[in-house]
Design a protein around this motif. Structure first.
Motif, PDB file in Angstrom:
ATOM      1  N   UNK A  67      20.720  43.161  55.355  1.00 58.60           N
ATOM      2  CA  UNK A  67      21.282  44.332  55.227  1.00 58.60           C
ATOM      3  C   UNK A  67      22.422  44.397  54.316  1.00 58.60           C
ATOM      4  N   UNK A  68      22.828  45.160  53.259  1.00 60.33           N
ATOM      5  CA  UNK A  68      23.832  45.271  52.519  1.00 60.33           C
ATOM      6  C   UNK A  68      25.228  45.247  53.303  1.00 60.33           C
ATOM      7  N   UNK A  69      25.999  44.295  53.010  1.00 60.47           N
ATOM      8  CA  UNK A  69      27.343  44.156  53.704  1.00 60.47           C
ATOM      9  C   UNK A  69      28.110  45.289  53.252  1.00 60.47           C
ATOM     10  N   UNK A  70      29.232  45.716  54.053  1.00 57.02           N
ATOM     11  CA  UNK A  70      30.293  46.673  53.804  1.00 57.02           C
ATOM     12  C   UNK A  70      31.442  45.961  53.025  1.00 57.02           C
ATOM     13  N   UNK A  71      31.173  46.275  51.671  1.00 53.56           N
ATOM     14  CA  UNK A  71      31.847  45.736  50.468  1.00 53.56           C
ATOM     15  C   UNK A  71      32.875  46.645  49.973  1.00 53.56           C
ATOM     16  N   UNK A  72      34.050  46.180  49.908  1.00 58.64           N
ATOM     17  CA  UNK A  72      35.083  47.008  49.149  1.00 58.64           C
ATOM     18  C   UNK A  72      34.775  47.375  47.918  1.00 58.64           C
ATOM     19  N   UNK A  73      34.826  48.672  47.375  1.00 55.74           N
ATOM     20  CA  UNK A  73      34.312  49.121  46.148  1.00 55.74           C
ATOM     21  C   UNK A  73      35.557  48.740  45.119  1.00 55.74           C
ATOM     22  N   UNK A  74      35.281  48.892  43.770  1.00 60.69           N
ATOM     23  CA  UNK A  74      36.135  49.031  42.585  1.00 60.69           C
ATOM     24  C   UNK A  74      36.247  47.670  41.922  1.00 60.69           C
ATOM     25  N   UNK A  75      35.927  47.653  40.790  1.00 66.97           N
ATOM     26  CA  UNK A  75      36.030  46.365  39.692  1.00 66.97           C
ATOM     27  C   UNK A  75      37.199  46.221  38.758  1.00 66.97           C
ATOM     28  N   UNK A  76      37.952  47.322  39.034  1.00 67.59           N
ATOM     29  CA  UNK A  76      39.210  47.315  37.982  1.00 67.59           C
ATOM     30  C   UNK A  76      40.329  47.054  38.838  1.00 67.59           C
ATOM     31  N   UNK A  77      40.547  45.735  39.254  1.00 67.35           N
ATOM     32  CA  UNK A  77      41.898  45.699  40.033  1.00 67.35           C
ATOM     33  C   UNK A  77      43.193  45.243  39.243  1.00 67.35           C
ATOM     34  N   UNK A  78      44.060  45.523  39.611  1.00 66.79           N
ATOM     35  CA  UNK A  78      45.612  45.360  38.848  1.00 66.79           C
ATOM     36  C   UNK A  78      46.485  45.185  39.929  1.00 66.79           C
ATOM     37  N   UNK A  79      47.482  44.323  40.259  1.00 61.76           N
ATOM     38  CA  UNK A  79      48.753  44.368  41.108  1.00 61.76           C
ATOM     39  C   UNK A  79      49.490  43.063  40.678  1.00 61.76           C
ATOM     40  N   UNK A  80      50.044  42.437  41.677  1.00 61.07           N
ATOM     41  CA  UNK A  80      50.869  41.581  41.811  1.00 61.07           C
ATOM     42  C   UNK A  80      50.469  40.470  42.630  1.00 61.07           C
ATOM     43  N   UNK A  81      50.656  39.307  42.574  1.00 59.05           N
ATOM     44  CA  UNK A  81      50.308  38.092  43.479  1.00 59.05           C
ATOM     45  C   UNK A  81      51.175  38.258  44.834  1.00 59.05           C
ATOM     46  N   UNK A  82      50.633  38.325  46.076  1.00 57.14           N
ATOM     47  CA  UNK A  82      51.368  38.282  47.113  1.00 57.14           C
ATOM     48  C   UNK A  82      51.382  36.953  47.921  1.00 57.14           C
ATOM     49  N   UNK A  83      50.418  36.271  47.728  1.00 59.51           N
ATOM     50  CA  UNK A  83      50.309  35.005  48.494  1.00 59.51           C
ATOM     51  C   UNK A  83      49.255  33.814  47.772  1.00 59.51           C
ATOM     52  N   UNK A  84      49.710  32.874  47.669  1.00 64.76           N
ATOM     53  CA  UNK A  84      48.947  31.574  46.782  1.00 64.76           C
ATOM     54  C   UNK A  84      48.478  30.889  47.901  1.00 64.76           C
ATOM     55  N   UNK A  85      47.061  30.368  47.851  1.00 65.33           N
ATOM     56  CA  UNK A  85      46.331  29.337  48.672  1.00 65.33           C
ATOM     57  C   UNK A  85      46.714  27.929  48.206  1.00 65.33           C
ATOM     58  N   UNK A  86      45.981  27.173  48.941  1.00 67.70           N
ATOM     59  CA  UNK A  86      46.247  25.555  48.561  1.00 67.70           C
ATOM     60  C   UNK A  86      45.238  25.226  47.237  1.00 67.70           C
TER      61      UNK A  86
END
Length: 356
Positions: A67-86
């Motif tokens: 079944x198609x999952x509930x996926x957040x739309x939008x492929x033109x994202x822009x913003x600021x880095x809020x958190x950085x992973x290992x």
């Protein structure tokens, strides 16, 4: 966090999701702007599986998903880095950096991935906003390798446009090798075509803008087109030949994907002309000998851009002061997503964006 989910059949919802947590090699982006793109309308109008197949990608069932999952739309994202992973190189990225997201992820090892063309990954690409969560949300988690720096001179909304539509226009002009020697005909004055007009003029080319809608034709003049043609009232091929003294355009960019526009754009070229086809879907109907072979026409497919090309586009915009924000006619909040897509679906205005 809140996120927009397409249901198909022109229905969408704004749902609650858990705030994302970065894994190894990941970053969390606090979204500032997320653009609405014409290819989003496939997922807005059609069930997700059908939209993927129409765009030439494997549907969810082909990926072993029932079944198609509930996926957040939008492929033109822009913003600021809020958190950085290992395992993210802190010499490259830090919290607070302004970034765009290259909205594809591939294997990272095939030749296409290693040259920045991850959408053409030999093993299949992840597409943010289609097969993985996209930018129509307060936050988004992506691999650090998908990030492209956003110059300080560029607004977040302009960065969102560069992340797909505006970057696609830049890539198509580069693909067709458009320079100041050219007379370039741009067919389709949607957001990609409008950006193509801006860039082609900045490259020094003589620009002819073509569309069937009078308001978009007028808009092209405001954005710098030297000549405009309403193809709803005149034959665009004849009009372009008249403008060019019978020679035809030296280059063309076709952004609409409409078969009639593709045919006209190709026939409007003079000998040795080049055309970059950008619009997805549909076909092209040409008489091969007179339209292509005898004129020695070069027909090029231009599929978005590489992550390197995206950075080049952003730096060009910053250096030359291209007013990308001029293509925007509608700015929305996430709570207005239903109304935003109802209006965007009419395809009568300019660029639209959800701002956070």
């Amino acid at each position: 966090m809140r996120g927009v989910v397409f249901r198909g059949n022109r229905e969408l919802e704004v749902l609650d999701f858990a705030d994302p947590v970065p894994g190894p090699g990941d970053v969390v982006i606090r979204i500032k702007a997320s653009g609405l793109c014409g290819s989003d309308l496939k997922f807005y109008r059609d069930p997700p599986d059908e939209a993927l197949k129409a765009l030439g990608f494997k549907d969810f069932s082909a990926r072993g998903i029932d079944e198609a999952p509930k996926i957040v739309a939008g492929h033109e994202p822009c913003g600021v880095i809020a958190e950085i992973g290992p395992n993210v190189d802190h010499r490259a990225w830090k919290v607070g950096d302004r970034v765009m997201v290259f909205h594809y992820k591939g294997c990272g090892f095939c030749d296409n991935c290693r040259t920045g063309w991850t959408q053409m990954c030999e093993h299949g690409a992840t597409i943010y906003g289609a097969t993985a969560h996209g930018g129509h949300a307060d936050y988004m988690v992506v691999p650090a390798e998908t990030l492209v720096a956003l110059p300080d001179e560029i607004s977040f909304s302009a960065g969102a446009a560069i992340a797909c539509g505006t970057g696609t226009a830049f890539g198509a002009l580069r693909r067709a090798d458009v320079t100041g020697r050219d007379t370039v005909a741009v067919f389709g004055m949607g957001p990609i075509g409008q950006s193509a007009v801006q860039f082609a003029k900045a490259f020094g080319a003589e620009v002819i803008a073509v569309d069937i809608a009078e308001d978009r034709v007028a808009r092209a003049s405001e954005l710098g087109a030297h000549h405009v043609v309403n193809s709803n009232s005149v034959d665009p091929v004849e009009a372009i030949r008249e403008i060019t003294g019978g020679r035809g355009a030296t280059a063309a960019i076709e952004t609409s994907g409409a078969p009639v526009a593709r045919t006209a754009a190709t026939r409007a070229l003079g000998t040795w002309g080049r055309i970059a086809l950008v619009g997805l879907g549909g076909n092209i109907d040409l008489n091969v000998s007179p339209d292509i072979v005898i004129k020695q026409i070069s027909i090029l497919g231009s599929y978005t851009f590489s992550n390197v090309g995206m950075g080049e586009c952003a730096r060009f915009v910053a250096k030359h002061g291209i007013d990308v924000d001029a293509i925007f006619t509608d700015r929305w909040k996430i709570d207005e997503a239903v109304e935003a897509y109802v209006e965007f679906d009419k395809q009568t205005r300019g660029k639209a964006v959800i701002e956070f």
